[in-house]
Design an enzyme around this catalytic site. Structure first.
Site, mmCIF file in Angstrom:
data_model
loop_
_atom_site.group_PDB
_atom_site.id
_atom_site.type_symbol
_atom_site.label_atom_id
_atom_site.label_comp_id
_atom_site.label_asym_id
_atom_site.label_seq_id
_atom_site.Cartn_x
_atom_site.Cartn_y
_atom_site.Cartn_z
ATOM 1 N N GLY A 38 0.850 -1.196 0.000
ATOM 2 C CA GLY A 38 0.000 0.000 0.000
ATOM 3 C C GLY A 38 0.871 1.226 0.000
ATOM 4 N N CYS A 68 5.340 -5.981 1.592
ATOM 5 C CA CYS A 68 5.665 -4.556 1.506
ATOM 6 C C CYS A 68 5.046 -3.778 2.670
ATOM 7 C CB CYS A 68 5.257 -4.010 0.129
ATOM 8 S SG CYS A 68 6.001 -2.413 -0.194
ATOM 9 N N TYR A 69 4.035 -2.936 2.409
ATOM 10 C CA TYR A 69 3.407 -2.231 3.534
ATOM 11 C C TYR A 69 2.924 -3.229 4.580
ATOM 12 C CZ TYR A 69 0.254 0.756 6.209
ATOM 13 O OH TYR A 69 -0.357 1.433 7.230
ATOM 14 N N HIS A 103 7.865 -7.697 -3.595
ATOM 15 C CA HIS A 103 6.547 -8.093 -4.111
ATOM 16 C C HIS A 103 6.622 -9.427 -4.853
ATOM 17 C CE1 HIS A 103 4.217 -4.371 -3.407
ATOM 18 N NE2 HIS A 103 5.425 -3.836 -3.400
ATOM 19 N N GLU A 116 4.312 -11.171 -5.947
ATOM 20 C CA GLU A 116 3.204 -11.299 -6.907
ATOM 21 C C GLU A 116 3.533 -10.725 -8.278
ATOM 22 O OE1 GLU A 116 3.467 -9.138 -4.526
ATOM 23 O OE2 GLU A 116 2.356 -7.292 -4.850
ATOM 24 N N ASP A 153 -17.711 -9.365 -20.731
ATOM 25 C CA ASP A 153 -18.035 -9.310 -19.297
ATOM 26 C C ASP A 153 -19.537 -9.436 -19.059
ATOM 27 O OD1 ASP A 153 -15.358 -8.758 -19.164
ATOM 28 O OD2 ASP A 153 -15.615 -6.608 -18.853
ATOM 29 N N LYS A 194 -9.736 -9.919 -16.752
ATOM 30 C CA LYS A 194 -10.344 -10.222 -18.047
ATOM 31 C C LYS A 194 -10.099 -11.671 -18.498
ATOM 32 C CE LYS A 194 -12.387 -7.718 -21.225
ATOM 33 N NZ LYS A 194 -13.418 -6.767 -20.794
#
Ligand code: XMP
Length: 508
Positions: free
Chosen positions: A54, A81-82, A168, A170, A226, A366
């Site tokens: 964050g 991280c945060y 990170h 991810e 969608d 998506k």
């Protein structure tokens, strides 16, 4: 009871990627706000918790904090991280600003005796993005990774099952990040790879039934992947109690209204087409500011749906929408910075007349939506359609939107798409937009003062970041010639070669 890993959201732009990476491991994962009460987190199906990154600093009073009791729930926690700084700070460690913000790929050394790094080489490339770092660990923790610039790049308290990484995992630039998340999910949280996309269908169908009860649903169908997936899902859940409304707002691509009607009216969806172009253009008259245009289009949409609802047999309807995760994150979900209002999120008026919103895809990217569409048996032409924004060409005309300008974009866009498709070129998204720049040209023997069309084509997986697509120059030149020759009111064609960020994919 399905096991899952919950991701607590502290506000970064890439948070959903964490949940996504866990789902890629076939473990169900969802994002919850950081304020989620501890009583909810005690749910035995939650096998582990991840704190996201964050933009804040933990020592600011207004930054998101967390109840210390979360660390005594007995659930494994991974702070990123945060989230790592917050874990250290809350448990009595020290967090301080660093002289210069660290951003980019970095080398760290990891201790592979930690369960988080088991099976990994000592040297690792990871992605760092931080302005603070942990300078003293809380009691009970040990350092399990460090670099020249970051002394506590990762730390653990094995006894309490608490883990933290400053980097990170991810993000793709962390080359073994997915292995670290695998270790967390399988070895530390003891999850098994049991979640399948089919489970998503079953869960969502059940959730829709629970939410809607005996009521009905009006689905805003745009013809895009969608909303088509939402319509198919809701149809599976409640059958004939679904009505699909397709609004032709006059801001669609060339021939699109006709094609959508032809595709969906034969399906068992109670399909209604509404022609509302005059209304939308009247409201957009004189408006130039993009955020304002989005708000107006969003409001006109809802008003159109409400009018349709009134024409129906009762006012007993939920509104279903194809909102997906990137729409929400860019509209400023939770703590993330607002980039723009997607018409189906930020553009919604506060008090709509519907019983509530049904948004079953709101946590998906998506490509995950396409996978669900495939599972639902939707035709390939719909599943693989390139994205088209709800506000349509309204946000591909820079400045005031008029029927004449929309016509120019429709024609130029049709040529661009036709040429790319004929040449077997399929970027993730490609379209024409109209700049509000008019410039001098020479056509025939006379001077012209006309608009510049902008062509944009990008390659991306998640639509959160994107790279400009390298179209052969000879083809670009041919397309430009066709546009100039075939579309009145254009005397210049430009190609947009910017990445996202700093640009966005749309040009508004
Ligand atoms: P940007 O322009 O934000 O686009 O980089 C990211 C992706 O989102 C699509 N987009 C929208 N889709 N409603 C939608 O349904 C919207 O308001 C909207 N705005 C942008 C865009 O086409 C791209 O695929």
């Amino acid at each position: 009871m399905k096991e899952k890993i919950v991701v607590l959201d502290f506000g970064g732009q890439y948070n959903q990627l964490i949940a996504r990476r866990i789902r890629d491991l076939h473990v169900y994962s969802e994002i919850l706000p950081f304020q989620t009460p501890l009583s909810e987190l005690e749910d035995p199906s939650i096998k582990g918790i991840i704190f996201t990154g964050g933009p804040n600093s933990v020592y600011h009073e207004t930054s998101p904090h967390i109840d210390e009791k979360i660390f005594s729930l007995g659930k494994p926690i991974l702070g990123i991280c945060y989230g790592a700084q917050l874990m250290a700070y809350t448990l009595g460690g020290k967090v301080e600003p660093i002289a210069e913000r660290e951003y980019g790929a970095r080398k760290v050394e990891v201790d592979s005796t930690s369960a988080l790094f088991q099976g990994l080489e000592k040297q690792q490339q990871v992605f760092m993005s931080h302005g603070d770092q942990v300078t003293a660990l809380p009691q009970g923790f040990r350092c399990i990774s460090s670099s020249e610039t970051c002394p506590n790049a990762a730390f653990e308290d094995k006894k309490r099952n608490l883990y933290a990484v400053q980097f990170h995992p991810e993000v793709e630039h962390s080359l073994k990040g997915q292995e670290m998340l695998t270790n967390f999910a399988y070895s530390i949280c003891h999850c098994s790879p049991s979640w399948k996309p089919d489970d998503f269908l079953a869960t969502k169908i059940e959730e829709i039934r629970q939410q809607v009860g005996d009521h009905k649903v009006l689905c805003a169908l745009s013809g895009g992947v969608d909303s088509a997936v939402v319509a198919a899902l809701v149809s599976r859940a409640i059958g004939k109690r679904l009505t699909c409304v397709f609004v032709d707002h006059g801001l669609l691509r060339k021939n699109e209204a006709k094609q959508v009607a032809e595709t969906f009216s034969p399906m068992d969806l109670n399909f209604i087409k509404v022609d509302a172009a005059d209304d939308f253009f009247a409201h957009l008259k004189g408006v130039e500011e993009p955020e304002q245009k989005r708000k107006i289009i969003g409001k006109c949409f809802i008003e159109t749906f409400e009018k349709e609802e009134q024409k129906l047999d009762s006012n007993d309807y939920f509104l279903a929408q194809g909102t997906i995760y990137p729409d929400r994150i860019e509209s400023g979900l939770g703590l993330s910075a607002k980039i723009k209002s997607h018409h189906n999120v930020g553009g919604l008026p506060k008090d709509i007349q519907f019983l509530g919103l049904v948004e079953p895809l709101k946590d998906l990217f998506k490509d995950e939506v396409r996978a669900v569409g495939k599972l639902l048996g939707l035709p390939d032409a719909i599943v693989h359609r390139q994205p088209f924004p709800g506000p349509g060409l309204g946000i591909r005309v820079v400045g005031e939107v008029t029927p004449a300008k929309v016509h120019i974009v429709q024609e130029a866009d049709a040529i661009f798409r036709e040429e790319l498709e004929q040449n077997g070129i399929r970027p993730s998204q490609y379209f024409a937009a109209l700049s509000n720049m008019r410039s001098v040209g020479v056509q025939g023997d006379s001077r012209s003062y006309d608009y510049a069309v902008v062509l944009r084509a990008v390659q991306t997986d998640d639509f959160m970041t994107a790279e400009p697509y390298e179209i052969p120059f000879s083809l670009l030149k041919h397309i430009s010639e066709r546009i100039i020759n075939e579309v009145k009111g254009v005397n210049r064609v430009l190609y947009d070669s910017t990445s996202k960020p700093p640009s966005t994919i749309e040009l508004e």
